[in-house]
Design a protein around this motif. Structure first.
Motif, PDB file in Angstrom:
ATOM      1  N   VAL A   1       3.762   6.078 -10.419  1.00 53.91           N
ATOM      2  CA  VAL A   1       4.093   7.503 -10.505  1.00 53.91           C
ATOM      3  C   VAL A   1       5.604   7.699 -10.412  1.00 53.91           C
ATOM      4  O   VAL A   1       6.209   8.430 -11.194  1.00 53.91           O
ATOM      5  CB  VAL A   1       3.388   8.281  -9.374  1.00 53.91           C
ATOM      6  N   LEU A   2       6.218   6.999  -9.441  1.00 54.31           N
ATOM      7  CA  LEU A   2       7.654   7.193  -9.236  1.00 54.31           C
ATOM      8  C   LEU A   2       8.461   6.633 -10.387  1.00 54.31           C
ATOM      9  O   LEU A   2       9.466   7.220 -10.787  1.00 54.31           O
ATOM     10  CB  LEU A   2       8.083   6.543  -7.928  1.00 54.31           C
TER      11      LEU A   2
ATOM     12  N   ALA B   1      -7.099   0.000   1.329  1.00 55.98           N
ATOM     13  CA  ALA B   1      -6.014   0.909   1.700  1.00 55.98           C
ATOM     14  C   ALA B   1      -4.704   0.475   1.066  1.00 55.98           C
ATOM     15  O   ALA B   1      -3.966   1.283   0.493  1.00 55.98           O
ATOM     16  CB  ALA B   1      -5.877   0.970   3.221  1.00 55.98           C
ATOM     17  N   ILE B   2      -4.413  -0.824   1.158  1.00 56.47           N
ATOM     18  CA  ILE B   2      -3.125  -1.306   0.660  1.00 56.47           C
ATOM     19  C   ILE B   2      -3.061  -1.221  -0.867  1.00 56.47           C
ATOM     20  O   ILE B   2      -2.065  -0.780  -1.438  1.00 56.47           O
ATOM     21  CB  ILE B   2      -2.879  -2.749   1.147  1.00 56.47           C
TER      22      ILE B   2
ATOM     23  N   ILE C   1      -6.199   2.337   9.245  1.00 57.29           N
ATOM     24  CA  ILE C   1      -6.413   1.970   7.841  1.00 57.29           C
ATOM     25  C   ILE C   1      -6.949   3.160   7.062  1.00 57.29           C
ATOM     26  O   ILE C   1      -6.593   3.393   5.914  1.00 57.29           O
ATOM     27  CB  ILE C   1      -7.354   0.752   7.760  1.00 57.29           C
TER      28      ILE C   1
ATOM     29  N   GLU D   1     -10.454   3.291  -8.853  1.00 58.21           N
ATOM     30  CA  GLU D   1     -10.473   2.917  -7.452  1.00 58.21           C
ATOM     31  C   GLU D   1     -11.753   3.392  -6.774  1.00 58.21           C
ATOM     32  O   GLU D   1     -12.277   2.720  -5.887  1.00 58.21           O
ATOM     33  CB  GLU D   1      -9.285   3.573  -6.768  1.00 58.21           C
TER      34      GLU D   1
ATOM     35  N   GLY E   1      -3.274   7.019   0.095  1.00 57.94           N
ATOM     36  CA  GLY E   1      -3.857   6.558  -1.159  1.00 57.94           C
ATOM     37  C   GLY E   1      -4.417   7.673  -2.011  1.00 57.94           C
ATOM     38  O   GLY E   1      -4.496   7.525  -3.224  1.00 57.94           O
TER      39      GLY E   1
ATOM     40  N   MET F   1       5.511  17.001  -8.801  1.00 57.95           N
ATOM     41  CA  MET F   1       6.285  16.519  -9.943  1.00 57.95           C
ATOM     42  C   MET F   1       6.088  17.401 -11.168  1.00 57.95           C
ATOM     43  O   MET F   1       6.995  17.565 -11.970  1.00 57.95           O
ATOM     44  CB  MET F   1       5.849  15.097 -10.287  1.00 57.95           C
TER      45      MET F   1
ATOM     46  N   VAL G   1      -0.242   2.714  -6.631  1.00 59.38           N
ATOM     47  CA  VAL G   1      -0.064   3.763  -7.628  1.00 59.38           C
ATOM     48  C   VAL G   1       1.276   4.484  -7.463  1.00 59.38           C
ATOM     49  O   VAL G   1       1.824   5.026  -8.424  1.00 59.38           O
ATOM     50  CB  VAL G   1      -1.258   4.736  -7.562  1.00 59.38           C
ATOM     51  N   TYR G   2       1.852   4.433  -6.257  1.00 62.50           N
ATOM     52  CA  TYR G   2       3.144   5.112  -6.057  1.00 62.50           C
ATOM     53  C   TYR G   2       4.240   4.532  -6.927  1.00 62.50           C
ATOM     54  O   TYR G   2       5.081   5.257  -7.454  1.00 62.50           O
ATOM     55  CB  TYR G   2       3.571   5.027  -4.587  1.00 62.50           C
TER      56      TYR G   2
ATOM     57  N   SER H   1      -1.674   6.403 -13.645  1.00 57.06           N
ATOM     58  CA  SER H   1      -2.091   6.651 -12.269  1.00 57.06           C
ATOM     59  C   SER H   1      -3.445   7.335 -12.235  1.00 57.06           C
ATOM     60  O   SER H   1      -4.257   7.042 -11.353  1.00 57.06           O
ATOM     61  CB  SER H   1      -1.038   7.451 -11.523  1.00 57.06           C
ATOM     62  N   ALA H   2      -3.723   8.219 -13.214  1.00 61.98           N
ATOM     63  CA  ALA H   2      -5.049   8.839 -13.243  1.00 61.98           C
ATOM     64  C   ALA H   2      -6.115   7.764 -13.448  1.00 61.98           C
ATOM     65  O   ALA H   2      -7.170   7.788 -12.812  1.00 61.98           O
ATOM     66  CB  ALA H   2      -5.121   9.878 -14.353  1.00 61.98           C
TER      67      ALA H   2
ATOM     68  N   SER I   1      -4.533   0.820  -2.701  1.00 62.21           N
ATOM     69  CA  SER I   1      -4.457   2.209  -3.157  1.00 62.21           C
ATOM     70  C   SER I   1      -3.021   2.719  -3.142  1.00 62.21           C
ATOM     71  O   SER I   1      -2.734   3.768  -3.707  1.00 62.21           O
ATOM     72  CB  SER I   1      -5.330   3.106  -2.282  1.00 62.21           C
ATOM     73  N   MET I   2      -2.114   1.979  -2.500  1.00 62.53           N
ATOM     74  CA  MET I   2      -0.716   2.425  -2.478  1.00 62.53           C
ATOM     75  C   MET I   2       0.065   1.979  -3.693  1.00 62.53           C
ATOM     76  O   MET I   2       1.182   2.428  -3.926  1.00 62.53           O
ATOM     77  CB  MET I   2      -0.018   1.883  -1.227  1.00 62.53           C
TER      78      MET I   2
ATOM     79  N   MET J   1       1.478   9.409 -15.687  1.00 65.83           N
ATOM     80  CA  MET J   1       0.327  10.271 -15.388  1.00 65.83           C
ATOM     81  C   MET J   1      -0.965   9.590 -15.824  1.00 65.83           C
ATOM     82  O   MET J   1      -1.949   9.561 -15.086  1.00 65.83           O
ATOM     83  CB  MET J   1       0.465  11.594 -16.162  1.00 65.83           C
TER      84      MET J   1
ATOM     85  N   VAL K   1      -4.159   5.427   6.035  1.00 71.17           N
ATOM     86  CA  VAL K   1      -3.468   4.934   4.841  1.00 71.17           C
ATOM     87  C   VAL K   1      -4.322   5.180   3.605  1.00 71.17           C
ATOM     88  O   VAL K   1      -3.854   5.683   2.578  1.00 71.17           O
ATOM     89  CB  VAL K   1      -3.146   3.435   4.989  1.00 71.17           C
ATOM     90  N   LEU K   2      -5.616   4.854   3.705  1.00 70.98           N
ATOM     91  CA  LEU K   2      -6.503   4.951   2.543  1.00 70.98           C
ATOM     92  C   LEU K   2      -6.634   6.387   2.067  1.00 70.98           C
ATOM     93  O   LEU K   2      -6.504   6.677   0.877  1.00 70.98           O
ATOM     94  CB  LEU K   2      -7.880   4.383   2.924  1.00 70.98           C
TER      95      LEU K   2
ATOM     96  N   PHE L   1       1.645  14.414  -7.665  1.00 68.25           N
ATOM     97  CA  PHE L   1       1.355  14.882  -9.018  1.00 68.25           C
ATOM     98  C   PHE L   1       1.770  16.339  -9.158  1.00 68.25           C
ATOM     99  O   PHE L   1       2.497  16.720 -10.060  1.00 68.25           O
ATOM    100  CB  PHE L   1      -0.149  14.810  -9.275  1.00 68.25           C
TER     101      PHE L   1
END
Lengths: 345, 199
Positions: free
Chosen positions: A138-139, A128-129, B56, A164, B64, B75, A134-135, A157-158, A131-132, A154, B59-60, B72
């Protein structure tokens, strides 16, 4: 020791849990940052020798102070804010990149006892962590207000999102074999020497996890985000310490993937063989040795393989790795229903 | 006030703030990011309830995966914020009416006799695993509902993929199978050139 702890507890009152957690976090993050610094040194030295060069050897004895000099240089450089960039998000992006890279370490066990938070679903927490992360990418690409940075974001992150999935499926195989989501339990299930580790029964998943880990951290040969032959990259507009944070996050993620591979497929702190001279070495040293080995593989890959083309990266992730993991999960699940189930425990 | 209460109020404040900003943020990207913050804080609140698996997974799945795709899209769309806000005041009375009606209905549902007060869940010992309990329930008592939900999701996945499988003419793409099968003779022609003698 206990006296000192009780004294401090009285000193901070009900804020004590916060203070104590902070102290433990620093105790993990500080060595990690040092590890990142010397991983860059190791990378330059190892790739240097592989390419018949010497690598950094000017700052300090044998170049040992080179990472410190690099860090100081980056700290003193100006952070350039592009005109009409979204300033808040531009500065938030590196923070979002490094935050998950550090937070994941909360559940990583170093020995059966030495773990910040021994939670039941630690494997899920790591997924879970991470997977974050990627922000941040992207940002960074979007806030720079540049087409090149955005295209790079793009792509990166893709790539991360795709790999993942394969990584997640590889972990499903591990949790089926160990019958637990808890990393300490997973390592304990691999006791008994090199042939009891999961790399053998879960060999396809091990290979997929390792390669997907390289792709997930945007390392060579999957490093299109910072490839010189590509003109795009999500951090083209970053300079100085803001760039260095992305760099730190990438290397912290590398160490994390290496640690996870060692814990889940290479027996963690279990010794190579379960008899005398091997069991004398403490478990933490074994884990460290395995992590260093995987990290060496990362550097070796970078010195060996040419960069993948972007469509080949996506093809490998979706059309090769995901089917391989799915098939092997089915094999493991089916074998567990037969008398061969013990092979996968 | 113990530490847990402190954490709860901190998280609750952040959650309310984030939820408020989702609907008031000027830029859609900012709104999406505040939604991410709201999900993350919500996961923290669930952790306080000892529902670690759900927290969890929130979040995932939502942070995620779902919100990344959301970002995407937001933006890449060329959004004209002025145009979107043009009818704001004209639509406000109707929107306010619908909103108030929904809030009223929610209050009604929640205050039906006996439902307004829910007993505090009992605090479990250290050996209790919410993940195991949840797994046991899903795969025993609620196995049909769970499997049906899985099938519905599978159908949605297949449908989504089927939508992308339209035939487009004039696109250029490489066939990796052909690239792999290629041999030297297909690419290189060795020409034998005799050396020139009279120089």
């Amino acid at each position: 020791m206990t006296d000192a702890l009780t004294y401090l507890q009285g000193l901070f009152g009900f804020a004590w849990p916060l203070v104590w957690s902070m102290a433990k976090i620093v105790a993990i993050v500080a060595p990690l940052m040092l590890g990142v610094a010397y991983l860059t040194y190791a990378e330059r030295k190892i790739i240097g020798y592989m390419q018949l060069r010497i690598g950094p050897n000017r700052v300090g004895p044998k170049g040992w102070l080179q990472p410190i000099a690099d860090a100081l240089k980056l700290l003193m450089k100006e952070i350039v804010l592009p005109t009409s960039a979204n300033k808040g998000l531009f500065l938030l992006a590196p923070v979002l990149a490094i935050g998950p890279a550090l937070a994941a370490w909360a559940v990583v066990p170093f020995t059966p006892e030495l773990v910040l938070a021994n939670i039941d679903a630690s494997l899920l927490y790591i997924m879970a962590i991470t997977s974050m992360g990627v922000y941040g990418i992207v940002l960074a690409g979007w806030a720079s207000n540049s087409k090149y940075a955005f295209l790079g974001a793009m792509r990166a992150s893709a790539q991360i999102v795709s790999y993942e999935i394969a990584m997640g499926f590889a972990l499903v195989g591990v949790l089926m074999a160990a019958q637990s989501l808890n990393l300490v339990e997973i390592v304990k299930a691999q006791q008994g020497g090199v042939f009891s580790w999961y790399w053998l029964p879960l060999f396809p998943l091990f290979i997929v996890y390792l390669i997907a880990g390289v792709a997930e951290t945007n390392r060579a040969p999957f490093d299109v985000v910072e490839g010189e032959s590509e003109i795009v990259g999500f951090h083209v507009d970053y300079a100085g310490m803001a760039f260095a944070i992305f760099f730190l996050a990438e290397y912290a993620n590398m160490i994390l993937v290496a640690t996870m591979t060692s814990l889940m497929f290479l027996g963690g702190w279990n010794p190579l063989f379960d008899f005398a001279p091997f069991t004398w070495i403490p478990g933490f040293v074994w884990l460290l040795a395995k992590v260093c080995f995987i990290l060496f593989l990362f550097l070796w890959f970078r010195a060996t393989f040419p960069r993948y083309r972007y469509d080949q990266i996506m093809r490998l992730g979706w059309k090769v790795f995901i089917p391989v993991t799915l098939v092997w999960i089915l094999v493991v699940g089916a074998a567990m229903q037969t008398s061969y189930g013990h092979l996968f425990h | 006030m113990n530490f847990e209460m402190l954490v709860f109020y901190a998280l609750a404040t952040i959650l309310l703030f984030a939820g408020f900003r989702v609907v008031t943020a000027r830029h859609p990207v900012q709104a999406a990011l505040f939604l991410v913050l709201a999900f993350f804080t919500g996961a923290g609140l669930w952790l306080l309830l000892e529902a670690e698996f759900l927290a969890i997974t929130l979040v995932l799945v939502y942070i995620g995966a779902v919100m990344v795709l959301f970002l995407f899209v937001v933006m890449m769309l060329n959004l004209n914020i002025e145009k979107m806000r043009a009818g704001f005041w004209g639509n406000l009375p109707l929107a306010a009416f619908v909103g108030i009606l929904m809030a009223f209905e929610m209050v009604l549902v929640l205050t039906v006799a006996g439902r307004s007060v829910v007993a505090a869940p009992q605090v479990h010992g250290p050996g209790y695993s919410n993940t195991k309990e949840l797994g046991r329930l899903i795969y025993t008592d609620y196995v049909y509902a769970f499997e049906i939900a899985a099938v519905v999701l599978l159908v949605a996945i297949v449908a989504a993929i089927a939508i992308t499988l339209r035939r487009r003419t004039g696109t250029k793409h490489q066939d990796p199978a052909k690239q792999v099968r290629v041999k030297r003779d297909d690419r290189v022609r060795l020409v034998s050139m005799p050396a020139e003698k009279d120089l």
